[in-house]
Design a protein around this motif. Structure first.
Motif, PDB file in Angstrom:
ATOM      1  N   GLU A   1       0.735  -1.255   0.151  1.00 48.12           N
ATOM      2  CA  GLU A   1      -0.098  -0.046   0.119  1.00 48.12           C
ATOM      3  C   GLU A   1       0.933   1.373  -0.117  1.00 48.12           C
ATOM      4  N   ASP A   2       0.387   2.200  -0.678  1.00 49.19           N
ATOM      5  CA  ASP A   2       1.324   3.252  -0.882  1.00 49.19           C
ATOM      6  C   ASP A   2       0.957   4.380   0.443  1.00 49.19           C
ATOM      7  N   ILE A   3       1.876   4.039   1.593  1.00 48.65           N
ATOM      8  CA  ILE A   3       1.655   4.682   2.696  1.00 48.65           C
ATOM      9  C   ILE A   3       2.075   6.057   2.787  1.00 48.65           C
ATOM     10  N   ARG A   4       2.584   6.945   1.626  1.00 46.00           N
ATOM     11  CA  ARG A   4       3.180   8.252   1.753  1.00 46.00           C
ATOM     12  C   ARG A   4       2.055   9.264   1.903  1.00 46.00           C
ATOM     13  N   TRP A   5       2.541  10.568   1.675  1.00 47.95           N
ATOM     14  CA  TRP A   5       1.451  11.725   1.956  1.00 47.95           C
ATOM     15  C   TRP A   5       1.027  12.073   0.554  1.00 47.95           C
ATOM     16  N   GLN A   6       0.313  13.031   0.669  1.00 48.04           N
ATOM     17  CA  GLN A   6      -0.376  13.238  -0.941  1.00 48.04           C
ATOM     18  C   GLN A   6       0.397  14.351  -1.675  1.00 48.04           C
ATOM     19  N   TYR A   7       1.528  14.597  -1.301  1.00 44.95           N
ATOM     20  CA  TYR A   7       2.383  15.535  -2.281  1.00 44.95           C
ATOM     21  C   TYR A   7       3.473  14.835  -2.579  1.00 44.95           C
ATOM     22  N   CYS A   8       3.476  13.644  -3.307  1.00 43.79           N
ATOM     23  CA  CYS A   8       4.536  12.873  -3.527  1.00 43.79           C
ATOM     24  C   CYS A   8       5.332  13.530  -4.964  1.00 43.79           C
ATOM     25  N   ASP A   9       4.762  14.543  -5.682  1.00 44.87           N
ATOM     26  CA  ASP A   9       5.207  15.157  -6.590  1.00 44.87           C
ATOM     27  C   ASP A   9       6.289  16.192  -6.207  1.00 44.87           C
ATOM     28  N   ILE A  10       6.518  16.365  -4.758  1.00 43.99           N
ATOM     29  CA  ILE A  10       7.556  17.352  -4.282  1.00 43.99           C
ATOM     30  C   ILE A  10       8.794  16.208  -3.921  1.00 43.99           C
ATOM     31  N   LYS A  11      10.109  16.680  -4.275  1.00 49.22           N
ATOM     32  CA  LYS A  11      11.116  15.913  -3.885  1.00 49.22           C
ATOM     33  C   LYS A  11      11.558  16.566  -2.288  1.00 49.22           C
ATOM     34  N   ALA A  12      10.645  15.964  -1.465  1.00 48.46           N
ATOM     35  CA  ALA A  12      10.917  16.647   0.095  1.00 48.46           C
ATOM     36  C   ALA A  12      12.003  15.534   0.596  1.00 48.46           C
ATOM     37  N   ILE A  13      12.681  15.979   1.654  1.00 53.10           N
ATOM     38  CA  ILE A  13      13.634  15.346   2.363  1.00 53.10           C
ATOM     39  C   ILE A  13      13.112  14.512   3.336  1.00 53.10           C
ATOM     40  N   THR A  14      11.686  14.540   3.774  1.00 51.79           N
ATOM     41  CA  THR A  14      10.822  13.823   4.388  1.00 51.79           C
ATOM     42  C   THR A  14      10.676  12.498   3.906  1.00 51.79           C
ATOM     43  N   LEU A  15      11.581  11.510   4.126  1.00 50.57           N
ATOM     44  CA  LEU A  15      11.278  10.134   3.690  1.00 50.57           C
ATOM     45  C   LEU A  15      11.025   9.195   4.388  1.00 50.57           C
ATOM     46  N   LEU A  16      10.405   9.430   5.271  1.00 51.42           N
ATOM     47  CA  LEU A  16      10.245   8.065   6.470  1.00 51.42           C
ATOM     48  C   LEU A  16       9.442   7.024   5.749  1.00 51.42           C
ATOM     49  N   PRO A  17       8.337   7.435   5.331  1.00 51.61           N
ATOM     50  CA  PRO A  17       7.663   6.257   4.621  1.00 51.61           C
ATOM     51  C   PRO A  17       8.468   5.434   3.683  1.00 51.61           C
ATOM     52  N   SER A  18       9.255   6.036   2.816  1.00 50.59           N
ATOM     53  CA  SER A  18       9.990   5.438   1.790  1.00 50.59           C
ATOM     54  C   SER A  18      10.900   4.600   2.363  1.00 50.59           C
ATOM     55  N   VAL A  19      11.765   5.316   3.605  1.00 49.49           N
ATOM     56  CA  VAL A  19      12.576   4.172   4.263  1.00 49.49           C
ATOM     57  C   VAL A  19      12.008   3.119   4.881  1.00 49.49           C
ATOM     58  N   ILE A  20      10.550   3.111   5.464  1.00 48.77           N
ATOM     59  CA  ILE A  20      10.061   1.966   6.038  1.00 48.77           C
ATOM     60  C   ILE A  20       9.861   0.707   4.971  1.00 48.77           C
ATOM     61  N   LEU A  21       9.320   1.489   3.778  1.00 48.52           N
ATOM     62  CA  LEU A  21       9.015   0.619   2.584  1.00 48.52           C
ATOM     63  C   LEU A  21      10.122  -0.130   2.071  1.00 48.52           C
ATOM     64  N   ARG A  22      11.471   0.501   1.956  1.00 51.79           N
ATOM     65  CA  ARG A  22      12.568  -0.262   1.276  1.00 51.79           C
ATOM     66  C   ARG A  22      12.815  -1.358   2.612  1.00 51.79           C
ATOM     67  N   HIS A  23      12.764  -0.913   3.771  1.00 53.75           N
ATOM     68  CA  HIS A  23      12.974  -1.749   4.687  1.00 53.75           C
ATOM     69  C   HIS A  23      12.052  -3.040   4.774  1.00 53.75           C
TER      70      HIS A  23
END
Ligand SMILES: Cc1ncc(COP(=O)(O)O)c(C=O)c1O
Length: 279
Positions: A133-155
């Motif tokens: 499931e895409d657990i990230r926020w609603q503004y994934c078109d912004i390359k924001a440094i806030t990457l916690l969901p992606s870190v968890i997903l990669r893990h």
């Protein structure tokens, strides 16, 4: 010794530091870019700077440097390393303020950049991925440094012996945790359209261009999970991984379970493009 750029100065990495009240540290309040350098040439500089502008604008920030100033910094960082292929990282945060959400307190962004060698792992025989499931926020078109969901997903992917997670939101494929997704059925390539839930990947956009130049039909259209599971081939793309074939999806083989002929073609055209590329 790695030389980095921080707020106007070039320094050894070990001597570069930021204030603990930097909003990048306290709020994750900033944006970044990763720009590849192939054969010592900065690849798709204009496109990366344009995406940086878009990210900054979305966060009500101005670009602190001109294009020429960025190019100058990058050239110095690239020159300071002997590696042929490098990955330039740049990060701009809103700077140091008291810990208060109010962005009007910030008047001096923190600018950091470094270039590291691309340590090429050979992924050409294909990788394993999971869906999630895409657990990230609603503004994934912004390359924001806030990457916690992606870190968890990669893990989560790693825990299952996989290299990437392909994300599903509201019944559609969006992208990978840190990559864009392409699927192939017959002789047609499909990729989800860019929107708030899909980063405008520079490799994605270039691959679409290259496919079109070489008369390979590529459609930017919503992709459902059923199509992903029924695909002949799946590829994921990013600046440093380039085009990577997926041969295992949730422990099931993709197509025949090995790298497909369309990937061979697309990758060949991509590598040829890189060879001919000049800034
Ligand atoms: C969420 C996400 N999508 C896509 C990409 C691929 O973008 P690019 O091809 O510009 O590296 C990345 C790269 O890091 C990413 O983090």
């Amino acid at each position: 010794m790695t030389t980095v750029y921080i707020n106007g100065d070039f320094k050894p990495l070990s001597e570069a530091s930021v204030n603990v009240l930097d909003r990048g540290f306290t709020f994750g309040d900033g944006v970044y870019e990763v720009i590849p350098v192939f054969n010592r040439k900065i690849f798709r500089f204009d496109e990366h700077i344009q995406r940086l502008e878009n990210s900054l604008k979305a966060l009500y920030m101005d670009n602190p440097l001109t294009k020429d100033q960025w190019l100058n910094i990058f050239n110095q960082l690239v020159d300071a390393s002997e590696a042929l292929d490098q990955s330039i990282y740049l990060q701009i945060t809103r700077g140091v303020t008291e810990r208060d959400h109010d962005i009007s307190l910030a008047d001096s962004p923190t600018v950091f950049s470094m270039s590291r060698p691309i340590v090429k792992k050979d992924l050409s025989s294909g990788i394993k991925v999971i869906t999630h499931e895409d657990i990230r926020w609603q503004y994934c078109d912004i390359k924001a440094i806030t990457l916690l969901p992606s870190v968890i997903l990669r893990h989560k992917a790693k825990e299952q012996g996989a290299k990437e997670a392909i994300l599903i939101r509201d019944g559609y494929i969006t992208e990978g945790a840190a990559s864009n997704v392409f699927i192939i059925k017959g002789d047609t390539v499909f990729t989800p359209p860019k929107n708030r839930h899909v980063l405008s990947g520079i490799t994605r956009d270039l691959l679409i261009e290259i496919l079109s130049t070489n008369n390979i039909n590529c459609l930017e259209t919503p992709v459902e999970p059923e199509q992903l599971f029924d695909a002949d081939e799946i590829w994921i793309t990013s600046s440093t991984w380039e085009i990577v074939p997926v041969i295992d999806l949730d422990n099931k083989p993709v197509g025949q379970g090995f790298t497909g002929p369309m990937w061979e073609k697309a990758n060949h055209f991509y590598q040829e493009f890189k060879k001919q590329y000049n800034n």
